[in-house]
Scaffold this motif. Structure first.
Motif, PDB file in Angstrom:
ATOM      1  N   THR A 133       0.916  -1.331   0.077  1.00 11.98           N
ATOM      2  CA  THR A 133       0.180  -0.079  -0.090  1.00 11.98           C
ATOM      3  C   THR A 133       0.751   1.158   0.150  1.00 11.98           C
ATOM      4  N   GLY A 134       1.820   1.533   1.036  1.00 13.52           N
ATOM      5  CA  GLY A 134       2.825   2.550   1.003  1.00 13.52           C
ATOM      6  C   GLY A 134       3.735   2.745  -0.092  1.00 13.52           C
ATOM      7  N   MET A 135       4.023   1.966  -0.953  1.00  9.16           N
ATOM      8  CA  MET A 135       4.991   1.998  -1.834  1.00  9.16           C
ATOM      9  C   MET A 135       4.089   2.128  -3.250  1.00  9.16           C
ATOM     10  N   GLY A 136       2.748   1.935  -3.235  1.00  9.80           N
ATOM     11  CA  GLY A 136       2.035   1.828  -4.227  1.00  9.80           C
ATOM     12  C   GLY A 136       1.515   3.496  -4.322  1.00  9.80           C
ATOM     13  N   GLU A 137       1.277   3.837  -3.140  1.00  6.44           N
ATOM     14  CA  GLU A 137       0.935   5.440  -2.884  1.00  6.44           C
ATOM     15  C   GLU A 137       2.454   6.204  -3.498  1.00  6.44           C
ATOM     16  N   LEU A 138       3.576   5.965  -3.322  1.00  6.45           N
ATOM     17  CA  LEU A 138       4.644   6.457  -3.509  1.00  6.45           C
ATOM     18  C   LEU A 138       4.514   6.483  -4.984  1.00  6.45           C
ATOM     19  N   LEU A 139       4.663   5.520  -5.819  1.00  5.86           N
ATOM     20  CA  LEU A 139       4.524   5.357  -7.313  1.00  5.86           C
ATOM     21  C   LEU A 139       3.483   6.158  -7.711  1.00  5.86           C
ATOM     22  N   LYS A 140       2.345   6.150  -7.349  1.00  6.55           N
ATOM     23  CA  LYS A 140       1.342   6.965  -7.917  1.00  6.55           C
ATOM     24  C   LYS A 140       1.444   8.590  -7.804  1.00  6.55           C
ATOM     25  N   THR A 141       2.535   9.074  -6.933  1.00 11.91           N
ATOM     26  CA  THR A 141       3.032  10.346  -7.103  1.00 11.91           C
ATOM     27  C   THR A 141       4.186  10.542  -7.513  1.00 11.91           C
ATOM     28  N   GLY A 142       4.894   9.612  -8.295  1.00  7.68           N
ATOM     29  CA  GLY A 142       6.118   9.760  -9.056  1.00  7.68           C
ATOM     30  C   GLY A 142       7.281   9.378  -8.379  1.00  7.68           C
ATOM     31  N   CYS A 143       7.134   8.750  -7.153  1.00  6.74           N
ATOM     32  CA  CYS A 143       8.607   8.349  -6.653  1.00  6.74           C
ATOM     33  C   CYS A 143       8.634   6.792  -6.924  1.00  6.74           C
ATOM     34  N   THR A 144       9.944   6.827  -7.388  1.00  2.00           N
ATOM     35  CA  THR A 144      10.549   5.381  -7.832  1.00  2.00           C
ATOM     36  C   THR A 144      11.548   4.671  -6.910  1.00  2.00           C
ATOM     37  N   THR A 145      11.877   5.229  -5.932  1.00  2.00           N
ATOM     38  CA  THR A 145      12.787   4.667  -4.900  1.00  2.00           C
ATOM     39  C   THR A 145      12.303   5.062  -3.399  1.00  2.00           C
ATOM     40  N   CYS A 146      12.132   3.797  -2.606  1.00  2.00           N
ATOM     41  CA  CYS A 146      11.683   3.851  -1.343  1.00  2.00           C
ATOM     42  C   CYS A 146      13.003   3.621  -0.236  1.00  2.00           C
ATOM     43  N   LEU A 147      13.186   4.069   0.504  1.00  2.00           N
ATOM     44  CA  LEU A 147      14.036   3.758   1.568  1.00  2.00           C
ATOM     45  C   LEU A 147      13.086   3.589   3.095  1.00  2.00           C
ATOM     46  N   ASP A 148      13.189   2.500   3.379  1.00  2.00           N
ATOM     47  CA  ASP A 148      12.241   2.153   4.696  1.00  2.00           C
ATOM     48  C   ASP A 148      13.062   1.999   5.860  1.00  2.00           C
ATOM     49  N   HIS A 149      12.585   2.268   6.976  1.00  2.00           N
ATOM     50  CA  HIS A 149      13.224   1.813   8.252  1.00  2.00           C
ATOM     51  C   HIS A 149      12.323   0.956   9.076  1.00  2.00           C
ATOM     52  N   HIS A 150      12.651  -0.345   9.092  1.00  2.00           N
ATOM     53  CA  HIS A 150      11.717  -1.375   9.881  1.00  2.00           C
ATOM     54  C   HIS A 150      12.527  -1.746  10.989  1.00  2.00           C
ATOM     55  N   TYR A 151      11.887  -1.623  12.199  1.00  2.00           N
ATOM     56  CA  TYR A 151      12.761  -1.894  13.160  1.00  2.00           C
ATOM     57  C   TYR A 151      11.721  -2.628  14.387  1.00  2.00           C
ATOM     58  N   ALA A 186      20.751  -1.618   4.346  1.00  2.00           N
ATOM     59  CA  ALA A 186      21.708  -0.825   5.367  1.00  2.00           C
ATOM     60  C   ALA A 186      21.168  -1.071   6.730  1.00  2.00           C
ATOM     61  N   LEU A 187      22.190  -1.021   7.713  1.00  2.00           N
ATOM     62  CA  LEU A 187      21.701  -1.292   9.194  1.00  2.00           C
ATOM     63  C   LEU A 187      21.464   0.168   9.815  1.00  2.00           C
ATOM     64  N   ALA A 188      20.193   0.037  10.515  1.00  2.00           N
ATOM     65  CA  ALA A 188      19.870   1.265  11.270  1.00  2.00           C
ATOM     66  C   ALA A 188      18.988   0.937  12.722  1.00  2.00           C
ATOM     67  N   PRO A 189      20.169   0.791  13.509  1.00  2.00           N
ATOM     68  CA  PRO A 189      19.583   0.890  15.025  1.00  2.00           C
ATOM     69  C   PRO A 189      18.837   1.924  15.637  1.00  2.00           C
ATOM     70  N   VAL A 190      18.004   1.706  16.471  1.00  2.00           N
ATOM     71  CA  VAL A 190      17.108   2.677  16.878  1.00  2.00           C
ATOM     72  C   VAL A 190      17.900   3.409  18.314  1.00  2.00           C
ATOM     73  N   PRO A 191      17.704   4.630  18.548  1.00  2.00           N
ATOM     74  CA  PRO A 191      18.125   5.129  19.654  1.00  2.00           C
ATOM     75  C   PRO A 191      17.533   4.567  20.853  1.00  2.00           C
ATOM     76  N   PRO A 192      18.175   4.571  21.993  1.00  2.00           N
ATOM     77  CA  PRO A 192      17.343   3.988  23.245  1.00  2.00           C
ATOM     78  C   PRO A 192      16.151   4.664  23.595  1.00  2.00           C
ATOM     79  N   SER A 193      16.028   5.673  23.519  1.00  2.00           N
ATOM     80  CA  SER A 193      14.887   6.505  24.142  1.00  2.00           C
ATOM     81  C   SER A 193      13.654   6.082  23.225  1.00  2.00           C
ATOM     82  N   ALA A 194      13.626   5.598  21.998  1.00  2.00           N
ATOM     83  CA  ALA A 194      12.356   5.109  21.360  1.00  2.00           C
ATOM     84  C   ALA A 194      11.967   3.877  21.619  1.00  2.00           C
TER      85      ALA A 194
END
Length: 217
Positions: free
Chosen positions: A115-133, A209-217
């Protein structure tokens, strides 16, 4: 995308090149997903103007480089409209939603990403970087896999940043125990994701890429 595509007679082509040129009536030849030639005359493109496997008549279209989304949390797509959290500050918002996010699984991640990437494509975005944690212990190791599967289904370039949390509420953090992992678990799955999906070649559609979350999160 394999094969050749000719985008013909583009009304306005926004190049975003060093001279910021705007070309009118241009042809764009794409070979195996990569722009091979741009020209305002057939001779500038070559004989493939006659043999391209697919042709798009862009005489009434504007063409511009794809946009790049550099920070997303696609798994949150399914929970973004919950009324009870709309007016909360960040930390109460997170603590409330963690109680929902701790139940995410591969299906939730797949369809949220689709859903999220489909919405991006509809508005002209062809590259998505996602932070899943958020990696609930009951979800298995396939959450990033589900995201890449959704990206491939849509044909979008996808850069996954493998997030991680090892401090839960009992350690002074915000997330519940069920969504944090040990350092060993984090490193093991991070290595797995890099080995399986990271493609360092030019024009690659998969990066990790690797993306640790800060301790406060």
């Amino acid at each position: 995308m394999k094969g050749t595509l000719l985008v013909k007679n583009v009304k306005h082509l926004v190049t975003c090149d060093g001279d910021d040129r705007l070309l009118d009536g241009a042809d764009v030849l794409i070979r195996d997903g990569v722009i091979a030639a741009i020209g305002q005359e057939t001779a500038a493109i070559g004989p493939e103007t006659e043999t391209a496997e697919d042709v798009i008549d862009a005489s009434n279209m504007v063409m511009y480089p794809g946009l790049i989304n550099t920070h997303h949390h696609l798994y949150q797509t399914f929970s973004r409209n919950l009324p009870q959290v709309q007016n909360m500050e960040l930390f109460p918002w997170l603590k409330t939603l963690y109680e929902i996010w701790k139940h995410v699984d591969e299906d939730v991640v797949y369809y949220s990403a689709l859903t999220g990437m489909g919405e991006l494509l509809k508005t002209g975005c062809t590259t998505c970087l996602d932070h899943h944690y958020v990696f609930p212990g009951t979800a298995g190791d396939g959450l990033l896999d589900a995201q890449f599967e959704a990206a491939d289904a849509l044909g979008i370039r996808f850069h996954a940043t493998r997030g991680s949390m090892d401090l839960s509420v009992k350690d002074g953090g915000l997330p519940p125990d069920s969504v944090v992992q040990t350092v060993d678990e984090i490193l093991k799955d991070s290595e797995r994701a890099v080995r399986k999906f990271h493609d360092k070649n030019r024009y690659s559609m998969h990066q990790v890429a690797l993306a640790p979350v800060p301790p406060s999160a």
